[in-house]
Design a protein around this motif. Structure first.
Motif, PDB file in Angstrom:
ATOM      1  N   GLU A 106       0.846  -1.204   0.000  1.00 51.57           N
ATOM      2  CA  GLU A 106       0.000   0.000   0.000  1.00 51.57           C
ATOM      3  C   GLU A 106       0.881   1.254   0.000  1.00 51.57           C
ATOM      4  O   GLU A 106       0.588   2.223  -0.700  1.00 51.57           O
ATOM      5  N   ARG A 109       2.071   1.770  -3.514  1.00 55.40           N
ATOM      6  CA  ARG A 109       0.992   2.264  -4.381  1.00 55.40           C
ATOM      7  C   ARG A 109       0.812   3.782  -4.239  1.00 55.40           C
ATOM      8  O   ARG A 109       0.450   4.466  -5.185  1.00 55.40           O
ATOM      9  N   GLN A 110       1.066   4.289  -3.043  1.00 50.15           N
ATOM     10  CA  GLN A 110       0.836   5.700  -2.766  1.00 50.15           C
ATOM     11  C   GLN A 110       2.078   6.570  -2.929  1.00 50.15           C
ATOM     12  O   GLN A 110       1.976   7.793  -2.843  1.00 50.15           O
ATOM     13  N   ASN A 111       3.240   5.956  -3.134  1.00 50.69           N
ATOM     14  CA  ASN A 111       4.494   6.710  -3.194  1.00 50.69           C
ATOM     15  C   ASN A 111       5.308   6.301  -4.409  1.00 50.69           C
ATOM     16  O   ASN A 111       6.170   5.417  -4.322  1.00 50.69           O
ATOM     17  N   GLN A 112       5.061   6.954  -5.524  1.00 50.87           N
ATOM     18  CA  GLN A 112       5.722   6.594  -6.772  1.00 50.87           C
ATOM     19  C   GLN A 112       7.244   6.701  -6.682  1.00 50.87           C
ATOM     20  O   GLN A 112       7.962   5.833  -7.178  1.00 50.87           O
TER      21      GLN A 112
END
Length: 159
Positions: A106, A109-112
């Protein structure tokens, strides 16, 4: 002692800080296992202090490598959902930050930017494997030959 993992100061700062923020640190005494071969990969392990040895059950390789501060273990298994392919044991007292698989995925997914850093780490691991294979070509050639002169791992029946 030779460490394969990058020193903590060289692990991308953002990734190091974020993993510590979402993880849970635990102390392992010398000889304690972090995880066993073929156990589920339920998270990644960031070594903060001490050394961890990677071991296979194969009789030809008791201890493969030692990893020190900054190394991230279990990364490829967590990304693929596979079980651990080796055992990890503390060879000295250690502090290890554990990040559960769900939280880790997760977070990516939130931290490219951190996701790209993980891709870089996996690429470095793959490059290291290539180097080992190039350095030891005899180990590959020593494999048993199949019926038609090919290695059993690459014969049509195995595919």
């Amino acid at each position: 002692m030779n460490y394969v993992g990058e020193p903590a100061g060289q692990l991308p700062t953002g990734l190091w800080d974020e993993l510590q923020r979402i993880g849970c640190s635990r102390t392992y005494s010398t000889g304690s296992p972090l995880f066993a071969e073929e156990s589920p990969a339920d998270g990644v392990y960031l070594i903060e202090k001490g050394a961890i040895q990677i071991q296979l059950s194969s009789p030809i390789s008791e201890g493969l490598s030692e990893y020190g501060p900054g190394a991230l273990l279990g990364l490829s298994e967590v990304m693929t959902g596979e079980t651990h392919k080796f055992k990890a044991v503390a060879v000295e007292d250690c502090v290890v930050c554990f990040v559960g698989r769900h939280d880790f995925l997760e977070f990516l997914r939130q931290n490219q930017a951190c996701c790209m850093q993980v891709v870089h780490l996996l690429s470095q691991d793959l490059h290291t494997i290539y180097q080992h294979l190039q350095a030891e070509p005899r180990a590959i050639r020593r494999g048993r030959k199949g019926k038609h002169g090919s290695s059993p791992a690459f014969s049509r029946k195995a595919i």
